[in-house]
Design an enzyme around this catalytic site. Structure first.
Site, PDB file in Angstrom:
ATOM      1  N   THR A  16       0.860  -1.173   0.000  1.00 32.87           N
ATOM      2  CA  THR A  16       0.000   0.000   0.000  1.00 32.87           C
ATOM      3  C   THR A  16       0.901   1.228   0.000  1.00 32.87           C
ATOM      4  O   THR A  16       1.818   1.348   0.802  1.00 32.87           O
ATOM      5  CB  THR A  16      -1.036  -0.003   1.151  1.00 32.87           C
ATOM      6  OG1 THR A  16      -1.859   1.153   1.011  1.00 32.87           O
ATOM      7  CG2 THR A  16      -0.399   0.001   2.520  1.00 32.87           C
ATOM      8  N   CYS A  22      -4.152   7.796   6.664  1.00 32.30           N
ATOM      9  CA  CYS A  22      -4.575   6.395   6.693  1.00 32.30           C
ATOM     10  C   CYS A  22      -3.513   5.548   7.391  1.00 32.30           C
ATOM     11  O   CYS A  22      -2.358   5.954   7.489  1.00 32.30           O
ATOM     12  CB  CYS A  22      -4.778   5.854   5.280  1.00 32.30           C
ATOM     13  SG  CYS A  22      -6.114   6.659   4.371  1.00 32.30           S
ATOM     14  N   HIS A  39      -5.632  -1.439   4.601  1.00 30.85           N
ATOM     15  CA  HIS A  39      -5.504   0.019   4.450  1.00 30.85           C
ATOM     16  C   HIS A  39      -6.695   0.670   5.163  1.00 30.85           C
ATOM     17  O   HIS A  39      -7.797   0.714   4.640  1.00 30.85           O
ATOM     18  CB  HIS A  39      -5.499   0.357   2.951  1.00 30.85           C
ATOM     19  CG  HIS A  39      -5.276   1.802   2.649  1.00 30.85           C
ATOM     20  ND1 HIS A  39      -4.502   2.211   1.595  1.00 30.85           N
ATOM     21  CD2 HIS A  39      -5.708   2.933   3.238  1.00 30.85           C
ATOM     22  CE1 HIS A  39      -4.472   3.534   1.552  1.00 30.85           C
ATOM     23  NE2 HIS A  39      -5.218   3.994   2.538  1.00 30.85           N
TER      24      HIS A  39
END
Lengths: 167, 196
Positions: A16, A22, A39
């Site tokens: 990711t 995030c 995620h």
């Protein structure tokens, strides 16, 4: 964003990139060479979003979902170790604590991990920098890159998850 | 998600951008003393995740000018400069990249363009919208955009405007993202007489 993946295959790299506020949650089982990556976007789900079928998007639903997916690869909860990446505050104008989604995400994921009794081995979180994470189940290799810097590589090869190299 | 908005609605938004562009061109010409033209050939409505992907490779370190907007609705205007676009912008503005002057010139560029787009939107919708001081961030594209778009916004539709600045034969094309708060997209369209 809001997705999760697990793997027990040597060739797979779970990735990711560009995590800001995030959080990338990595779960590793070094005994079975499996890994999972989620995620996480928001700290809390709502009844509305819980029916949306994206449990990895919310810190309060991601842990059971990822543990479940790892379970289908044969990994037991007691064998899992966690790595947290991300949760930055990218903008200085975000002063109100309720708008600092990054630290709320990190706190919420950490709470959920504590509840599931999964230890956090590495936490590269907070600050004001973007991060990427790449995970290979085989050898428990994790590479974490912060914007404009080289990868930091961690491995479970020595029994404990520790930093083995950067570059 | 793109299908949520009709061509007529997107045309109207591009028209807003074009009106804003001409105001911006005038302001930039007087700032630089050189004739500058600004056009906005594309306006798109996208889901947040698509907009981030559309903006370019997520790990590239880009420069983003962020302008929080307050008033009848809250929104964020973002100007994204890819590395080559930032270099071109600095050449157009006659400043050295990465210098203190360069940073303040880019902030000013974002301010002028952002305020011009907002001004056009205010004129056409009679909404009260005011830009607040801009902030510049240099970081991974995906990290910057996702974090900006997630701040108290929670609207999963983003308007993407691609503008082109030209001075003589030199061009630079920053990308603008206009991110209104939940529900306000429809309010804007209603005021443009284009009820969704």
């Amino acid at each position: 964003m809001g997705e999760l993946a697990v793997s027990g295959a040597a060739k797979d790299v779970l990735t990711t990139i560009g995590l800001g506020s995030c959080v990338g949650l990595v779960l590793l089982d070094s005994s079975r060479s499996t890994a999972g990556l989620a995620h996480v976007v928001y700290p809390h789900s709502t009844p509305d979003t819980r029916s949306g079928g994206q449990p990895a998007k919310y810190a309060d639903t991601v842990v059971p979902a990822l543990v479940g997916a790892m379970g289908r690869l044969g990994s037991l909860r007691g064998a899992l170790e966690a790595v947290l990446v991300g949760g930055a505050r990218m903008f200085a104008f975000v002063r109100a604590p309720e708008l600092d989604i990054g630290s709320a995400n990190v706190d919420a994921v950490a709470r959920a991990l504590a509840q599931a009794e999964i230890p956090i081995r590495i936490s590269l979180t907070g600050g004001s920098i973007g991060r990427s994470v790449r995970v290979r189940a085989a050898g428990g290799l994790i590479a974490i890159r912060e914007a404009g810097t080289a990868n930091r590589v961690y491995s479970t090869a020595g029994g404990l998850l520790e930093e083995v190299a950067s570059g | 998600m793109t299908a949520t908005y009709s061509d007529a609605q997107l045309d109207a938004l591009r028209e807003v951008a074009n009106i804003g562009s001409s105001t911006a061109a005038t302001a930039l010409s007087s700032m630089t003393g050189i004739s500058v033209t600004v056009s906005t050939p594309h306006a798109r409505a996208m889901a947040l995740a698509d907009a981030i992907e559309y903006a370019g490779p997520g790990e590239t370190v880009v420069t983003t000018i962020l302008i929080p907007v307050v008033g009848d609705l809250d929104a964020i205007v973002l100007m994204v400069l890819q590395p080559e676009t930032e270099a071109a912008a600095c050449r157009l503005l006659g400043v050295e990249q990465d210098s203190e002057v360069g940073v303040s010139a880019l902030l000013e560029l974002g301010n002028i363009l952002g305020a011009s787009y907002l001004g056009a939107l205010v004129t056409l919708t009679a909404l009260r919208l005011e830009p607040t001081p801009p902030e510049m961030v240099r970081d991974m594209l995906a990290a910057t955009l996702a974090s900006a778009l997630l701040i108290d916004v929670r609207e999963e539709i983003v308007f993407v405007l691609e503008s082109t600045l030209s001075i003589a034969s030199h061009q630079c094309s920053p990308m603008f993202l206009f991110v209104p708060t939940r529900g306000s997209v429809d309010d804007i369209l209603k005021r443009l007489h284009l009820t969704a």
